[in-house]
Design a protein around this motif. Structure first.
Motif, PDB file in Angstrom:
ATOM      1  N   ALA A   1      32.963 -19.089  -5.176  1.00 49.07           N
ATOM      2  CA  ALA A   1      32.342 -19.985  -7.068  1.00 49.07           C
ATOM      3  C   ALA A   1      32.857 -20.974  -7.286  1.00 49.07           C
ATOM      4  CB  ALA A   1      33.185 -18.763  -7.891  1.00 49.07           C
ATOM      5  N   SER A   2      32.316 -21.601  -7.349  1.00 45.02           N
ATOM      6  CA  SER A   2      33.170 -23.064  -7.617  1.00 45.02           C
ATOM      7  C   SER A   2      33.541 -23.632  -9.004  1.00 45.02           C
ATOM      8  CB  SER A   2      31.847 -24.273  -7.617  1.00 45.02           C
ATOM      9  OG  SER A   2      31.162 -25.216  -6.412  1.00 45.02           O
ATOM     10  N   ALA A   3      34.926 -24.254  -9.174  1.00 43.77           N
ATOM     11  CA  ALA A   3      35.213 -23.904 -10.435  1.00 43.77           C
ATOM     12  C   ALA A   3      35.009 -24.972 -11.402  1.00 43.77           C
ATOM     13  CB  ALA A   3      36.370 -23.705  -9.824  1.00 43.77           C
ATOM     14  N   GLN A   4      35.225 -24.798 -12.517  1.00 39.63           N
ATOM     15  CA  GLN A   4      35.205 -25.657 -13.679  1.00 39.63           C
ATOM     16  C   GLN A   4      36.414 -24.938 -14.937  1.00 39.63           C
ATOM     17  OE1 GLN A   4      34.170 -28.910 -14.354  1.00 39.63           O
ATOM     18  NE2 GLN A   4      32.503 -28.823 -12.317  1.00 39.63           N
ATOM     19  N   PRO A   5      36.743 -25.101 -15.385  1.00 36.88           N
ATOM     20  CA  PRO A   5      37.380 -26.232 -16.301  1.00 36.88           C
ATOM     21  C   PRO A   5      39.030 -26.433 -14.707  1.00 36.88           C
ATOM     22  CG  PRO A   5      38.446 -24.928 -17.263  1.00 36.88           C
ATOM     23  CD  PRO A   5      37.335 -23.712 -16.268  1.00 36.88           C
ATOM     24  N   ALA A   6      40.284 -26.000 -14.833  1.00 38.99           N
ATOM     25  CA  ALA A   6      41.305 -26.677 -14.676  1.00 38.99           C
ATOM     26  C   ALA A   6      41.729 -25.463 -13.123  1.00 38.99           C
ATOM     27  CB  ALA A   6      42.274 -26.144 -15.142  1.00 38.99           C
ATOM     28  N   VAL A   7      42.246 -25.321 -12.104  1.00 39.65           N
ATOM     29  CA  VAL A   7      41.488 -24.177 -11.089  1.00 39.65           C
ATOM     30  C   VAL A   7      43.502 -23.632 -10.469  1.00 39.65           C
ATOM     31  CG1 VAL A   7      41.429 -24.036  -8.587  1.00 39.65           C
ATOM     32  CG2 VAL A   7      40.044 -26.036  -9.551  1.00 39.65           C
ATOM     33  N   PRO A   8      43.365 -22.321 -10.962  1.00 39.75           N
ATOM     34  CA  PRO A   8      44.081 -22.356 -10.167  1.00 39.75           C
ATOM     35  C   PRO A   8      45.147 -22.408  -8.462  1.00 39.75           C
ATOM     36  CG  PRO A   8      42.327 -20.046 -10.009  1.00 39.75           C
ATOM     37  CD  PRO A   8      41.862 -21.322 -10.739  1.00 39.75           C
ATOM     38  N   LEU A   9      46.473 -22.288  -8.791  1.00 41.57           N
ATOM     39  CA  LEU A   9      46.834 -22.675  -6.945  1.00 41.57           C
ATOM     40  C   LEU A   9      47.488 -21.298  -6.897  1.00 41.57           C
ATOM     41  CD1 LEU A   9      47.569 -26.411  -7.104  1.00 41.57           C
ATOM     42  CD2 LEU A   9      45.544 -25.099  -7.045  1.00 41.57           C
ATOM     43  N   ILE A  10      49.532 -20.983  -7.804  1.00 39.86           N
ATOM     44  CA  ILE A  10      49.860 -20.662  -7.275  1.00 39.86           C
ATOM     45  C   ILE A  10      50.176 -19.838  -8.775  1.00 39.86           C
ATOM     46  CG2 ILE A  10      52.116 -19.825  -6.803  1.00 39.86           C
ATOM     47  CD1 ILE A  10      52.426 -22.153  -5.068  1.00 39.86           C
ATOM     48  N   THR A  11      49.761 -18.085  -9.028  1.00 37.79           N
ATOM     49  CA  THR A  11      49.645 -17.558 -10.286  1.00 37.79           C
ATOM     50  C   THR A  11      49.802 -16.842 -10.709  1.00 37.79           C
ATOM     51  OG1 THR A  11      47.353 -17.502  -9.949  1.00 37.79           O
ATOM     52  CG2 THR A  11      47.998 -19.795 -11.541  1.00 37.79           C
ATOM     53  N   HIS A  12      51.027 -16.017 -10.724  1.00 36.81           N
ATOM     54  CA  HIS A  12      51.828 -14.785 -10.562  1.00 36.81           C
ATOM     55  C   HIS A  12      52.255 -14.308 -11.816  1.00 36.81           C
ATOM     56  CE1 HIS A  12      51.869 -14.043  -6.498  1.00 36.81           C
ATOM     57  NE2 HIS A  12      51.906 -15.291  -6.511  1.00 36.81           N
ATOM     58  N   ASN A  13      53.075 -14.771 -13.233  1.00 33.03           N
ATOM     59  CA  ASN A  13      53.413 -14.214 -14.213  1.00 33.03           C
ATOM     60  C   ASN A  13      53.360 -15.911 -15.277  1.00 33.03           C
ATOM     61  OD1 ASN A  13      56.038 -15.603 -14.112  1.00 33.03           O
ATOM     62  ND2 ASN A  13      56.094 -14.117 -12.938  1.00 33.03           N
ATOM     63  N   ASP A  68      35.448 -30.224  -0.411  1.00 30.99           N
ATOM     64  CA  ASP A  68      34.923 -29.077  -1.155  1.00 30.99           C
ATOM     65  C   ASP A  68      35.969 -28.730  -1.922  1.00 30.99           C
ATOM     66  OD1 ASP A  68      35.625 -26.968   0.644  1.00 30.99           O
ATOM     67  OD2 ASP A  68      33.234 -26.726   1.314  1.00 30.99           O
ATOM     68  N   ARG A  69      35.976 -27.795  -2.775  1.00 32.37           N
ATOM     69  CA  ARG A  69      37.283 -26.656  -3.470  1.00 32.37           C
ATOM     70  C   ARG A  69      36.588 -25.540  -3.860  1.00 32.37           C
ATOM     71  NH1 ARG A  69      38.635 -28.991  -8.992  1.00 32.37           N
ATOM     72  NH2 ARG A  69      37.103 -28.713 -10.334  1.00 32.37           N
ATOM     73  N   SER A  70      36.433 -24.096  -3.501  1.00 29.55           N
ATOM     74  CA  SER A  70      35.790 -23.375  -4.340  1.00 29.55           C
ATOM     75  C   SER A  70      37.599 -22.033  -4.739  1.00 29.55           C
ATOM     76  CB  SER A  70      35.051 -22.520  -2.673  1.00 29.55           C
ATOM     77  OG  SER A  70      36.067 -22.081  -1.967  1.00 29.55           O
ATOM     78  N   THR A  76      41.998 -19.689  -4.191  1.00 32.59           N
ATOM     79  CA  THR A  76      41.258 -20.921  -4.089  1.00 32.59           C
ATOM     80  C   THR A  76      41.665 -22.260  -2.652  1.00 32.59           C
ATOM     81  OG1 THR A  76      42.550 -21.107  -6.788  1.00 32.59           O
ATOM     82  CG2 THR A  76      41.465 -23.305  -5.345  1.00 32.59           C
ATOM     83  N   ARG A  77      40.267 -22.274  -2.112  1.00 32.20           N
ATOM     84  CA  ARG A  77      40.781 -23.353  -0.919  1.00 32.20           C
ATOM     85  C   ARG A  77      40.303 -24.538  -1.485  1.00 32.20           C
ATOM     86  NH1 ARG A  77      35.679 -21.524   2.541  1.00 32.20           N
ATOM     87  NH2 ARG A  77      34.962 -22.915   1.371  1.00 32.20           N
ATOM     88  N   TYR A  78      40.945 -25.641  -0.672  1.00 32.49           N
ATOM     89  CA  TYR A  78      40.117 -26.942  -0.755  1.00 32.49           C
ATOM     90  C   TYR A  78      40.159 -27.102   0.723  1.00 32.49           C
ATOM     91  CZ  TYR A  78      41.785 -27.094  -5.252  1.00 32.49           C
ATOM     92  OH  TYR A  78      42.352 -27.263  -6.638  1.00 32.49           O
ATOM     93  N   ARG A  79      39.114 -28.038   0.807  1.00 35.22           N
ATOM     94  CA  ARG A  79      38.807 -29.000   3.027  1.00 35.22           C
ATOM     95  C   ARG A  79      38.791 -30.146   2.289  1.00 35.22           C
ATOM     96  NH1 ARG A  79      34.035 -26.843   5.938  1.00 35.22           N
ATOM     97  NH2 ARG A  79      32.400 -27.255   4.093  1.00 35.22           N
ATOM     98  N   PHE A  80      39.805 -30.766   3.899  1.00 34.43           N
ATOM     99  CA  PHE A  80      40.049 -31.744   3.112  1.00 34.43           C
ATOM    100  C   PHE A  80      39.713 -33.241   5.080  1.00 34.43           C
ATOM    101  CE2 PHE A  80      42.729 -30.471   0.867  1.00 34.43           C
ATOM    102  CZ  PHE A  80      42.638 -31.500  -0.608  1.00 34.43           C
ATOM    103  N   GLU A  81      39.095 -34.203   4.920  1.00 32.19           N
ATOM    104  CA  GLU A  81      39.400 -34.336   5.873  1.00 32.19           C
ATOM    105  C   GLU A  81      39.437 -36.379   6.750  1.00 32.19           C
ATOM    106  OE1 GLU A  81      34.927 -35.476   7.098  1.00 32.19           O
ATOM    107  OE2 GLU A  81      34.535 -33.337   6.844  1.00 32.19           O
ATOM    108  N   ALA A  82      40.512 -36.099   7.263  1.00 32.13           N
ATOM    109  CA  ALA A  82      41.598 -37.126   7.544  1.00 32.13           C
ATOM    110  C   ALA A  82      41.570 -37.733   9.611  1.00 32.13           C
ATOM    111  CB  ALA A  82      43.037 -36.948   7.618  1.00 32.13           C
ATOM    112  N   ASP A  83      40.836 -38.824  10.046  1.00 36.70           N
ATOM    113  CA  ASP A  83      41.290 -39.040  10.872  1.00 36.70           C
ATOM    114  C   ASP A  83      40.862 -38.260  11.854  1.00 36.70           C
ATOM    115  OD1 ASP A  83      42.984 -41.348  10.541  1.00 36.70           O
ATOM    116  OD2 ASP A  83      44.148 -40.000   9.434  1.00 36.70           O
ATOM    117  N   GLY A  84      39.290 -37.582  11.797  1.00 36.57           N
ATOM    118  CA  GLY A  84      38.482 -36.597  12.615  1.00 36.57           C
ATOM    119  C   GLY A  84      38.888 -35.539  12.548  1.00 36.57           C
ATOM    120  N   VAL A  85      40.311 -35.497  11.324  1.00 39.13           N
ATOM    121  CA  VAL A  85      40.417 -33.502  11.745  1.00 39.13           C
ATOM    122  C   VAL A  85      40.193 -33.199  10.371  1.00 39.13           C
ATOM    123  CG1 VAL A  85      42.639 -32.500  11.298  1.00 39.13           C
ATOM    124  CG2 VAL A  85      42.668 -33.665  12.867  1.00 39.13           C
TER     125      VAL A  85
END
Length: 674
Positions: A1-13, A68-70, A76-85
């Motif tokens: 699912a595409s996320a709006q508004p803020a995105v959870p990264l590390i969430t436990h308590n 992208d992010r999902s 939560t997953r992010y995808r990046f590109e840099a220098d052929g990777v």
């Protein structure tokens, strides 16, 4: 699912809660839900050239392109590109549906970094991640110290506040200032070049610059401690040199980020440990090792998440699945799950962005569908301390309490008159909430075993509703956003439903004679309510109002969910038909007085008829709000916002968004949307 508004990264308590409040992960720092910076820098170095994928420093290097992010329920997953990777970064909390309470209390997240060649060439790739002292302090002016730990399979560094004021400070917009934050890398992964993780503790500028130049963290740890977290910003740092990244041969690395608070909650003056460490016999290294094994079995987690999202999609559509995916970790991260002195699970919610109260009954009530759908033990663990407190000599009132204190101190009610007076209490609200939740628990479990020891207490609350609930005086309720309100029709409806729910609970407990009596009381109350609340188009906001006043009667949903048969079907249909004429750009207003709404109650109101057509119509503007670009407010999911412009009214990151699980709970009980 595409996320709006803020995105959870590390969430436990409520303390270990880290979010991205920007579109791209590398255009701002990650932040605590309070808005405070939680310094985390991430870099990738491809063939000797470094790029930044997380955080705002260091300057002077390339910025990886985020493509992208999902967001799924537990990751939560992010995808990046840099220098052929292409680099895929997944922040995964082992909180997926189906976990036991003890597992949910383990505060370790997995940061998985996958690198693949996208230009057909082979690449030498190094990865970097660091955490600042802001993760273990309330203010960066506080002193921190640090250390290394020994483990066979993990390379581990940790940091902590030097003063360790355990459970000393309470309040709403607070971060933790005790316990330890951990960063660990897996030494044994075959995907890593030379099979080793490098960790270090160093000033942030030195650590990041060293990686940019050499592809590894500094060899020598900084030894100047304790010192303020903002004094050259010491960081826990991890670097990984991957095996060669070739076409069709991706490589990955795993970092573990954990927090050990030691003592998590103070309940009736006694400090309690997290449930995973009941008895105090477990070392936090075991938590890290369990998370390491979780990371190796990610497929099982994905299956659990996928099954849940598929069910949510079937129940309420793809937009609804997006909502619950985004809300899932927010609900869990609003709690501490601890063990009582005898190991009994207790679960304490926090009123984030509201007043910081702990164990608030009218916060547990909207979240109840989440607990009842996923695991009724969550609701038991949440209600257990309230029932114990209400049964104690300290609580002298004939109605249910509002709260247990101010987080993390559950030492007795602080709201309104507290234990001193009836001033600014919520007697009808909280009595109704408790009776409804306990009846729903019995419905889901098929027995009233949990409630049986407390039946004398529940009868006291039922008698209070019988006397005061049908035509409430000018008293507080959970929706007093526009001021106090006497003769509140929705509050009265809750009282009627609660009395019928109590009768159902008594029947489940084998108290048939008492059940019949209270059912008659509920029926008389409901008949009177229909007369008093009758309006021209829908039921009134308050008895005696103009015939054109109205409000969401979300409390009526329990008549359908519990199968009470207290009110005619035509009443719900009339209500929802009127609501459909009052929709704003981004949702259904709470009542006729203002344009704001409550997300949790809107979902309940959309379910009143049990018809999918009505649900879709009422929720359509909410889906527009959820997917607005740019988001009206860059905060974690808000439950109180304006239906005109979509901006939060200030309450966000709260567990009450668990109310969005009402359609799923209905489906579980066989009364789902049709």
């Amino acid at each position: 699912a595409s996320a709006q508004p803020a995105v959870p990264l590390i969430t436990h308590n409520p303390y270990f809660s880290v979010w991205s409040m920007s579109d791209r992960l590398n255009e701002d720092w990650p932040r605590h839900w309070t808005g405070g910076v939680m310094g985390m820098s991430g870099m990738i170095r491809v063939d000797g050239r470094a790029s930044r994928w997380c955080g705002m420093l260091p300057h002077g290097i390339a910025v990886a392109t985020q493509i992208d992010r999902s967001v799924s329920p537990a990751s939560t997953r992010y995808r990046f590109e840099a220098d052929g990777v292409r680099l895929t970064v997944t922040f995964a909390s082992p909180l997926e549906p189906g976990r036991a309470l003890a597992d949910l209390s383990r505060s370790v997240s997995i940061v998985r970094m996958d690198a693949e060649s996208i230009d057909g060439a082979e690449h030498r790739v190094e990865l970097y991640l660091d955490l600042s002292g802001e993760w273990c302090t309330h203010s960066p002016h506080e002193l921190v110290d640090w250390s290394r730990l020994q483990s066979t399979d993990l390379a581990i560094v940790s940091m902590a506040s030097a003063s360790q004021p355990v459970l000393k400070n309470a309040g709403d917009h607070r971060r933790i200032d005790w316990g330890r934050v951990f960063l660990a890398g897996d030494r044994s992964s075959r995907a890593w070049h030379d099979g080793a993780a490098a960790v270090a503790i160093a000033a942030s500028e030195r650590s990041r610059a060293w990686f940019v130049r050499h592809g590894v963290v500094p060899e020598q740890d900084d030894s100047r401690m304790p010192r303020a977290a903002n004094d050259e910003w010491p960081v826990l740092a991890l670097s990984v040199a991957l095996a060669p990244v070739r076409p069709q041969a991706p490589q990955h690395a795993i970092a573990l980020v954990g927090y050990d608070e030691g003592r998590a909650i103070e309940y009736l003056e006694r400090p309690l440990r997290p449930l995973w460490n009941a008895g105090g016999r477990t070392d936090f290294l075991e938590n890290l090792s369990l998370a390491q094994r979780d990371a190796e079995h990610r497929e099982k987690t994905l299956l659990s998440e996928t099954a849940f999202v598929d069910r949510a999609t079937r129940v309420g559509g793809p937009e609804y699945a997006t909502l619950v995916a985004l809300a899932y970790r927010q609900v869990l991260a609003g709690h501490a799950i601890v063990a009582d002195w005898d190991g009994t699970p207790l679960m304490f919610s926090k009123e984030n962005t509201s007043n910081g109260c702990i164990g608030t009954v009218d916060v547990i009530y909207p979240a109840a569908p989440f607990y009842l759908f996923h695991d009724p033990e969550m609701l038991k663990a949440s209600l257990r301390p309230l029932l114990e407190y209400a049964s104690s000599p300290r609580w002298t009132f004939p109605f249910a309490p509002h709260d247990l204190g101010t987080y993390p101190k559950a030492n007795g009610q602080v709201y309104g008159g507290g234990e001193r007076s009836e001033e600014n209490q919520m007697p009808v609200e909280e009595c109704g909430n408790m009776l409804i939740m306990l009846a729903a628990l019995a419905k889901v479990e098929g027995n009233a075993d949990f409630s049986k020891p407390h039946l004398p207490l529940l009868e006291r609350w039922a008698r209070y509703l019988e006397q005061h609930g049908i035509d409430p005086a000018n008293q507080l309720c959970t929706d007093d956003f526009s001021g106090h309100l006497a003769r509140n029709a929705n509050l009265s409806a809750k009282s009627c439903i609660a009395l019928a729910a109590y009768a159902q609970l008594l029947e489940a407990a084998g108290e048939s004679e008492k059940s019949s009596h209270w059912r008659r009381v509920a029926e008389v109350s409901a008949a009177k309510w229909q007369v008093l609340a009758g309006g021209e188009h829908a039921t009134l906001l308050a008895f005696g109002d103009s015939r054109n006043s109205w409000s969401q009667k979300y409390n009526l949903i329990w008549d359908r969910v519990l199968g009470l048969g207290l009110l005619p079907e035509s009443l719900a249909q009339r209500e929802v038909s009127w609501y459909r004429t009052k929709l704003g750009r981004y949702g259904l207003p709470l009542d006729h007085r203002a344009g704001f709404t409550k997300l949790d109650w809107s979902v309940w109101s959309a379910c009143l008829t049990g018809k999918r057509e009505d649900f879709d119509a009422i929720m359509a503007p909410t889906w527009a709000w959820l997917n607005a670009s740019p988001p009206p407010s860059r905060v974690p999911l808000s439950d109180w916002y304006e239906t005109g412009d979509g901006k939060t009214r200030g309450m966000h990151t709260r567990t009450v968004v668990g109310g969005a699980w009402m359609p799923l709970l209905m489906d579980k009980l066989g009364v789902g949307l049709r």
